[in-house]
Design a protein around this motif. Structure first.
Motif, short mmCIF file in Angstrom:
data_model
loop_
_atom_site.label_atom_id
_atom_site.label_comp_id
_atom_site.label_asym_id
_atom_site.label_seq_id
_atom_site.Cartn_x
_atom_site.Cartn_y
_atom_site.Cartn_z
N PHE A 292 -34.02 -33.27 -14.87
CA PHE A 292 -32.63 -33.54 -14.52
C PHE A 292 -32.58 -34.26 -13.18
O PHE A 292 -33.35 -33.95 -12.26
N SER A 293 -31.68 -35.23 -13.10
CA SER A 293 -31.48 -35.95 -11.85
C SER A 293 -30.00 -36.27 -11.69
O SER A 293 -29.34 -36.70 -12.64
N LEU A 294 -29.50 -36.08 -10.50
CA LEU A 294 -28.11 -36.40 -10.16
C LEU A 294 -28.08 -37.49 -9.08
O LEU A 294 -27.16 -37.56 -8.26
N ILE A 324 -26.48 -28.36 -4.90
CA ILE A 324 -26.45 -27.96 -6.31
C ILE A 324 -27.42 -28.83 -7.11
O ILE A 324 -28.16 -28.33 -7.97
N ALA A 325 -27.43 -30.14 -6.81
CA ALA A 325 -28.34 -31.05 -7.52
C ALA A 325 -29.80 -30.68 -7.27
O ALA A 325 -30.64 -30.72 -8.18
N ARG A 326 -30.12 -30.30 -6.01
CA ARG A 326 -31.51 -29.94 -5.71
C ARG A 326 -31.92 -28.68 -6.45
O ARG A 326 -33.04 -28.59 -6.99
N VAL A 327 -31.02 -27.69 -6.51
CA VAL A 327 -31.33 -26.46 -7.24
C VAL A 327 -31.54 -26.74 -8.72
O VAL A 327 -32.49 -26.22 -9.35
N THR A 330 -34.99 -28.77 -9.25
CA THR A 330 -36.24 -28.02 -9.06
C THR A 330 -36.29 -26.73 -9.87
O THR A 330 -37.39 -26.20 -10.08
N GLN A 331 -35.11 -26.21 -10.28
CA GLN A 331 -35.03 -24.92 -10.97
C GLN A 331 -35.65 -23.79 -10.14
O GLN A 331 -36.21 -22.83 -10.69
N HIS A 332 -35.54 -23.93 -8.83
CA HIS A 332 -35.98 -22.89 -7.90
C HIS A 332 -34.85 -22.60 -6.93
O HIS A 332 -34.13 -23.52 -6.50
N PRO A 333 -34.67 -21.33 -6.55
CA PRO A 333 -33.59 -21.01 -5.60
C PRO A 333 -33.87 -21.60 -4.22
O PRO A 333 -35.02 -21.89 -3.87
N LEU A 334 -32.80 -21.76 -3.45
CA LEU A 334 -32.95 -22.29 -2.10
C LEU A 334 -33.70 -21.31 -1.21
O LEU A 334 -34.39 -21.72 -0.26
#
Length: 690
Positions: A292-294, A324-327, A330-334
């Motif tokens: 996914f990319s935003l 939100i896009a980074r989360v 990566t599908q990893h929490p901040l």
């Protein structure tokens, strides 16, 4: 296709419930003893009401306790009946004795109605079978129920938690869609905020369920749940950034008029919502998600933020959408949280008994309400000389829920569904269908009914009524004689349950409004102490932020239910609705400040201490105004903030000043609405806390 079928929540639930019910019937039919198979299938109804199908690390221990309570209740009601003790005395005593389970924990509290249902089922067998047979039936039935569900959960270890996480991601998608889809159409907070509040509360409810499931399953110590735990942490990050609001509709309007920001913001929101819905399905159906990319929508938003640096809307949206896009990418929490901090409390038996003896105990009032309703129903049955009053008692137990609205809706569905089901059964009994066809039809009806029961209880009641009549027909060959008496019994049971919910120690949500509002202010005060204090532990901040959201969720839910209850002052509830709206703004500011604190965007110690003192004074004044109608203060709740040096303010200061503004309005609303409060019940208590 098969994944969507077998992993769908309603299909999976319906298959499990149908098999655990119908397999004993099938075995009994093949062995030539259909009666025993039909009686054996009654036990799962008690286990379902007791919550024994809830996945839990103490799953088999709870089954042992439940089975013993079912068998004990069955034996006691038979032995006491044979000893000449009247039924109107037996049932209240049993309800009061079993009610202590509700003091241990809410999950244990479900054993009370289930044990009473087991005793009421036994009434239909008393005098027809030996006294030892019903208790043995419950013991063997609970063993079968536990073995089958244990095997089912072994096949789908993660499925219950996957279902909740899938619903959570779907609600997050709906929330961000609703929040940014009406960006310029609704600029008045009084009309724009309530729909968003409802979606926000659904998200918080699902987060609470996830916390409970993680605790019950000990997910932090089980490697099977690592991916789901990470998905839950991602959902918490998403909720944190989606729930933040700028609360400046005039600035939004200015930016929209100067640029094409509205289309760009909606483009970002729609793309994120579509991704969240895809992730929800992938979690539920055990699929790997594509990349996914935003990048392009975020770049367009960044360009607008650079072109209009004086307008805070562009930077606000770019900041939160980029994270939100980074989360999502990566599908990893901040950052990592302590997910097990919110544990479900469970009292030991001795302490629960001591607490249960207090007149303030909710468990005692609940068991007493059950006991009085069952006493009245059984006395009514004796008055009309009904030999087997189990159907009235069963109806009272099945439709009695915690809360006026839930009970009223359940009563309507139960009464209408029973009427429709009895009508269908009366027409089909004339057809004289063979036994094999009847059993096959009952199997199909049971499966279809369980597909609808969690969303459409009335439609499911139609199917269950038909199967109940045919079960009586197969057991005694006189099902037609039960049609009219069962309809009358159902209506009588619904009326008794409705009267009990209104007059017998009702748990009115409007009576909890002041206490819930007080708790919300207390949670907000604790969050501000952490945010403006010296120690900024990310785990403590995240936990307190969720506490603030959860206490406000309880306040919103009690207000929503109070608006549907009869006989309460609509003017007071309208004022409290405005109070809750401003409280929601404070919650959103705390969400934003938690993010800033984690990124070390803080104030100087002296300035933070001054703002903290101003906020605490304002919060305490609001709490005092909720507790009693004391003399009003001549000073504004902003007095402490006005002493802070003027000039350029940081983002954190802007949040704090807006919090103080909202507290000022809440204080005024509390002062004006006190005279309009209801004057009965808990409202006669002028102080909430001793």
């Amino acid at each position: 296709m098969w994944r969507r079928l077998i992993y769908h929540p309603e299909v999976n639930y319906a298959l499990r419930q149908t098999l655990v019910l119908c397999l004993p019937v099938a075995v009994g039919w093949l062995l030539g003893d259909l009666q025993k198979g039909l009686l054996f299938s009654l036990v799962p109804a008690c286990c379902n009401n007791a919550g024994l199908d809830t996945p839990h690390r103490r799953f088999f221990k709870r089954l042992v306790v439940g089975g013993c309570l079912f068998a004990g209740s069955s034996f006691v009601i038979q032995y006491a009946g044979e000893s000449g003790v009247p039924l109107p005395l037996i049932l209240p005593v049993m309800a009061l004795l079993l009610g202590v389970m509700g003091e241990i924990s809410p999950l244990h509290g479900r054993l009370l109605p289930a044990s009473l249902i087991a005793a009421i089922f036994t009434l239909s067998l008393a005098g027809r079978v030996p006294i030892w047979q019903p208790p043995l039936l419950y013991i063997l039935g609970t063993i079968w129920y536990g073995a089958f569900n244990g095997f089912w959960f072994w096949l789908w270890k993660e499925q219950p938690m996957r279902e909740t996480l899938s619903l959570l991601y779907h609600e997050l998608a709906n929330y961000i869609d609703a929040k940014y889809g009406l960006l310029t159409r609704l600029t008045d907070p009084q009309t724009a905020l309530p729909p968003l509040l409802e979606r926000q509360q659904k998200v918080i409810d699902l987060i609470n369920i996830c916390y409970q499931q993680m605790h019950m399953l000990a997910a932090n110590r089980n490697s099977h749940y690592q991916r789901l735990t990470r998905s839950f942490q991602v959902a918490l990050d998403l909720q944190e950034h989606i729930a933040v609001s700028l609360n400046k509709p005039e600035e939004v309007q200015k930016l929209v008029e100067k640029s094409h920001a509205e289309a760009v913001i909606r483009w970002n929101a729609r793309t994120i919502a579509a991704r969240l819905r895809l992730l929800a399905d992938d979690i539920l159906y055990h699929r790997l998600s594509p990349r996914f990319s935003l990048e392009k929508p975020i770049q367009a938003l960044e360009k607008i933020a650079r072109q209009h640096p004086d307008n805070p809307v562009g930077n606000f949206c770019y900041y939160h959408f980029s994270r939100i896009a980074r989360v999502l990418r990566t599908q990893h929490p901040l950052y990592r949280r302590d997910l097990m901090a919110d544990r479900q409390r469970r009292l030991p038996l001795l302490r629960a008994c001591i607490s249960y003896l207090s007149l303030k105990s909710e468990a005692l009032r609940t068991s007493a309400r059950y006991g009085v309703m069952l006493c009245f129903a059984s006395s009514l049955a004796l008055f009309f000389n009904l030999p087997k009053p189990y159907w009235i008692l069963m109806t009272v137990m099945f439709v009695s829920l915690n809360g006026y609205t839930a009970t009223r809706v359940r009563i309507q569905h139960r009464a209408l569904g029973t009427l429709a089901g009895l009508t269908i059964a009366a027409l089909t009994l004339r057809l004289h269908i063979s036994e094999s066809v009847v059993l096959s039809t009952m199997l199909v009806i049971t499966l279809i009914s369980y597909l609808f029961i969690r969303k459409f209880y009335g439609w499911a009641t139609i199917g269950f009524t038909v199967t109940a009549v045919y079960s009586l027909q197969l057991l005694s060959l006189n099902g037609a004689n039960f049609l009219l008496p069962r309809l009358i019994d159902t209506l009588m049971g619904c009326l008794i349950a409705f009267g009990g919910m209104i007059w017998l120690w009702p748990q009115w949500q409007s009576g909890l409004l002041r206490q819930n509002a007080h708790d919300a202010l207390e949670a907000e005060q604790q969050a501000l102490r952490l945010l403006l204090g010296n120690e900024h532990n990310p785990e403590k901040l995240a936990y307190q932020r969720m506490q603030v959201n959860q206490t406000h969720n309880a306040l919103f839910n009690s207000l929503h239910q109070a608006m549907q209850e009869p006989g309460f002052n609509s003017s007071y509830l309208a004022d409290m609705n405005q109070w809750v709206t401003h409280s929601q703004f404070i919650v959103e500011h705390i969400n934003a400040m938690t993010i800033l604190a984690r990124e070390h965007t803080m104030l100087t110690p002296e300035l933070a201490q001054r703002y903290l003192q101003s906020c605490e004074i304002a919060l305490q004044r609001c709490q005092q105004r909720l507790e009693y109608d004391g003399p009003g203060s001549e000073h504004s709740v902003l007095d402490g903030a006005e002493e802070v040096q003027p000039g350029a303010v940081t983002i954190l200061e802007r949040h704090l000043r807006q919090i103080l503004q909202h507290l000022k309005v809440m204080y005024t609303i509390s002062s004006l609405s006190w005279s309009q409060r209801p004057h009965h019940g808990r409202w006669l208590i002028r102080k909430l806390r001793g």
